[in-house]
Enzyme design. Structure first.
Site, mmCIF file in Angstrom:
data_model
loop_
_atom_site.group_PDB
_atom_site.id
_atom_site.type_symbol
_atom_site.label_atom_id
_atom_site.label_comp_id
_atom_site.label_asym_id
_atom_site.label_seq_id
_atom_site.Cartn_x
_atom_site.Cartn_y
_atom_site.Cartn_z
ATOM 1 N N TYR A 158 2.810 9.763 -11.770
ATOM 2 C CA TYR A 158 1.989 9.044 -10.781
ATOM 3 C C TYR A 158 1.111 8.005 -11.488
ATOM 4 C CZ TYR A 158 -1.379 7.825 -7.225
ATOM 5 O OH TYR A 158 -2.171 7.086 -6.368
ATOM 6 N N GLU B 56 -4.340 11.301 3.747
ATOM 7 C CA GLU B 56 -3.300 12.344 3.658
ATOM 8 C C GLU B 56 -2.722 12.439 2.245
ATOM 9 O OE1 GLU B 56 -0.427 11.889 6.800
ATOM 10 O OE2 GLU B 56 -1.998 11.784 8.321
ATOM 11 N N ASN C 249 0.808 -1.218 0.000
ATOM 12 C CA ASN C 249 0.000 0.000 0.000
ATOM 13 C C ASN C 249 0.845 1.274 0.000
ATOM 14 O OD1 ASN C 249 -2.433 1.760 0.959
ATOM 15 N ND2 ASN C 249 -0.929 1.961 2.614
ATOM 16 N N GLY D 151 -10.428 5.439 -6.735
ATOM 17 C CA GLY D 151 -10.427 6.853 -7.099
ATOM 18 C C GLY D 151 -10.296 7.678 -5.831
HETATM 19 P P1 NDP Z 1 -1.553 8.485 2.782
HETATM 20 O O1 NDP Z 1 -0.636 9.608 2.407
HETATM 21 O O2 NDP Z 1 -2.582 8.734 3.817
HETATM 22 O O3 NDP Z 1 -0.700 7.204 3.186
HETATM 23 C C1 NDP Z 1 0.419 6.829 2.447
HETATM 24 C C2 NDP Z 1 1.252 5.853 3.268
HETATM 25 O O4 NDP Z 1 2.389 5.464 2.484
HETATM 26 C C3 NDP Z 1 1.765 6.458 4.546
HETATM 27 O O5 NDP Z 1 1.519 5.556 5.602
HETATM 28 C C4 NDP Z 1 3.252 6.608 4.324
HETATM 29 O O6 NDP Z 1 3.944 6.351 5.532
HETATM 30 C C5 NDP Z 1 3.513 5.490 3.321
HETATM 31 N N1 NDP Z 1 4.759 5.685 2.585
HETATM 32 C C6 NDP Z 1 5.057 6.651 1.690
HETATM 33 N N2 NDP Z 1 6.327 6.500 1.265
HETATM 34 C C7 NDP Z 1 6.837 5.416 1.921
HETATM 35 C C8 NDP Z 1 8.082 4.760 1.914
HETATM 36 N N3 NDP Z 1 9.096 5.183 1.148
HETATM 37 N N4 NDP Z 1 8.240 3.667 2.698
HETATM 38 C C9 NDP Z 1 7.226 3.233 3.461
HETATM 39 N N5 NDP Z 1 6.022 3.807 3.517
HETATM 40 C C10 NDP Z 1 5.832 4.894 2.751
HETATM 41 O O7 NDP Z 1 -2.247 8.047 1.408
HETATM 42 P P2 NDP Z 1 -3.298 6.871 1.068
HETATM 43 O O8 NDP Z 1 -3.600 6.043 2.244
HETATM 44 O O9 NDP Z 1 -4.400 7.494 0.337
HETATM 45 O O10 NDP Z 1 -2.445 6.051 0.010
HETATM 46 C C11 NDP Z 1 -2.146 4.683 0.119
HETATM 47 C C12 NDP Z 1 -1.954 4.114 -1.265
HETATM 48 O O11 NDP Z 1 -3.168 4.223 -1.989
HETATM 49 C C13 NDP Z 1 -0.893 4.795 -2.111
HETATM 50 O O12 NDP Z 1 -0.211 3.816 -2.851
HETATM 51 C C14 NDP Z 1 -1.722 5.698 -3.032
HETATM 52 O O13 NDP Z 1 -1.039 5.956 -4.239
HETATM 53 C C15 NDP Z 1 -2.933 4.838 -3.244
HETATM 54 N N6 NDP Z 1 -4.154 5.516 -3.658
HETATM 55 C C16 NDP Z 1 -4.687 6.557 -2.949
HETATM 56 C C17 NDP Z 1 -5.875 7.143 -3.368
HETATM 57 C C18 NDP Z 1 -6.507 8.302 -2.661
HETATM 58 O O14 NDP Z 1 -7.309 9.029 -3.287
HETATM 59 N N7 NDP Z 1 -6.257 8.516 -1.389
HETATM 60 C C19 NDP Z 1 -6.601 6.633 -4.540
HETATM 61 C C20 NDP Z 1 -5.922 5.568 -5.226
HETATM 62 C C21 NDP Z 1 -4.772 5.015 -4.766
HETATM 63 P P3 NDP Z 1 5.264 7.108 6.023
HETATM 64 O O15 NDP Z 1 5.225 8.493 5.447
HETATM 65 O O16 NDP Z 1 5.154 7.066 7.513
HETATM 66 O O17 NDP Z 1 6.379 6.253 5.515
HETATM 67 C C1 8X3 Z 2 -5.345 8.715 -6.386
HETATM 68 C C2 8X3 Z 2 -6.638 8.895 -7.104
HETATM 69 O O1 8X3 Z 2 -7.871 10.270 -8.832
HETATM 70 O O2 8X3 Z 2 -6.454 11.447 -7.218
HETATM 71 O O3 8X3 Z 2 -4.669 7.628 -6.881
HETATM 72 O O4 8X3 Z 2 -5.427 10.170 -8.978
HETATM 73 S S1 8X3 Z 2 -6.568 10.242 -8.085
#
Ligand code: NDP
Ligand code: 8X3
Length: 250
Positions: A149, A185, A83, A180
């Protein structure tokens, strides 16, 4: 049988919600992130079944060491939730910061691959396991500023399908979850901590929540063993598709 789940990026958003969802089921959860104070707080909240782990998924050696060094009661990972990931910036490619591009590729693609490579052999050996990767609608549908991205998430989609081909017949399952807009954060990170800009992304609409995404991951992981959910694409009801843009002359 209670599951052992290894979730990366558990300090926030989807990852923390996944840890909570599986812990509520009695699973043992390895909760990994760079911000170890946050995963320690999560473990303090959820109890000894949650093991906090300081891990930067971009560090290939650290990933291998962390997996090799898991305590016995957490070592036979049933579900890997890849994730950890991020978007940085929303500007056009011609103005992008190469360091941002590097970080997205290193985290979303290379980090995911390192974690998979470290944990997959044990799953194959045990004849069971489930790799659940976080893709995104950005990997399927282009939008202005999505550039690298979206590219990383297209990689996650295709890597997931190819992985499934490789583990054919081993009993190991692979799922790509492609959400989506969800309010975590994510946008705060994308806009370098600019809270007003991040809030604006979700203003006047109802985004999905981290708990919604965790529920879909939990559903895929708890389907009967003979069922493999290949891909889950989910959006907020308030989000859908737009027409192509056309640059008109004159
Ligand atoms: P958040 O920013 O809330 O969480 C992201 C997490 O990734 C944090 O816990 C952060 O932890 C961790 N992270 C980032 N870089 C690293 C690293 N180098 N090593 C280990 N951990 C890392 O975002 P989301 O929960 O929304 O995102 C989770 C996933 O879902 C991502 O892959 C994102 O691309 C994807 N996603 C999100 C969407 C959205 O709209 N929110 C939609 C589609 C996909 P820390 O900084 O403590 O390391
Ligand atoms: C994150 C969803 O629509 O902001 O992956 O790119 S979007």
């Amino acid at each position: 049988m209670s599951l052992i789940v290894f979730v990366t990026g558990a300090s926030s958003g989807f990852g923390a919600a996944v840890a909570r969802r599986f812990a509520a089921d009695g699973a043992r959860v390895v909760a990994a992130a760079r911000r170890v104070d946050r995963v320690r707080d999560l473990a303090a909240e959820l109890g000894a079944r949650v093991l906090p782990l300081a891990l930067d998924v971009r560090d290939r050696a650290a990933v291998a060491e962390a997996v090799a060094g898991l305590p016995e009661e957490f070592s036979a990972v049933d579900v890997l939730v890849n994730n950890a990931g991020l978007a940085l910036g929303l500007g056009p490619a011609q103005d992008a910061d190469l360091d941002d591009w590097d970080q997205m590729i290193d985290t979303n693609c290379k980090g995911l691959v390192y974690c998979t490579r470290a944990i997959l052999p044990g799953m194959v050996e045990r004849g069971r396991g489930h790799v659940i990767n976080l893709g995104s609608v950005a990997g399927a549908y282009p939008y202005p500023g999505g550039n690298v991205y979206g590219g990383t998430k297209a990689f996650v989609h295709q890597f997931s399908l190819n992985l499934r081909s490789d583990v054919h017949g081993t009993g190991v399952r692979v799922t790509c979850v492609e959400p989506g807009m969800a309010d975590t954060e994510f946008s705060l990170v994308r806009f370098s901590g600019d809270q007003a800009k991040a809030d604006n992304v979700y203003s006047g609409m109802r985004p999905m929540t981290a708990a919604d995404i965790a529920e879909s991951i939990h559903w895929a992981a708890t389907m009967p063993q003979h069922v493999n959910v290949n891909t889950i694409e989910l959006m907020a009801t308030a989000q859908s598709f737009a027409p192509f843009q056309v640059a008109r002359e004159g």
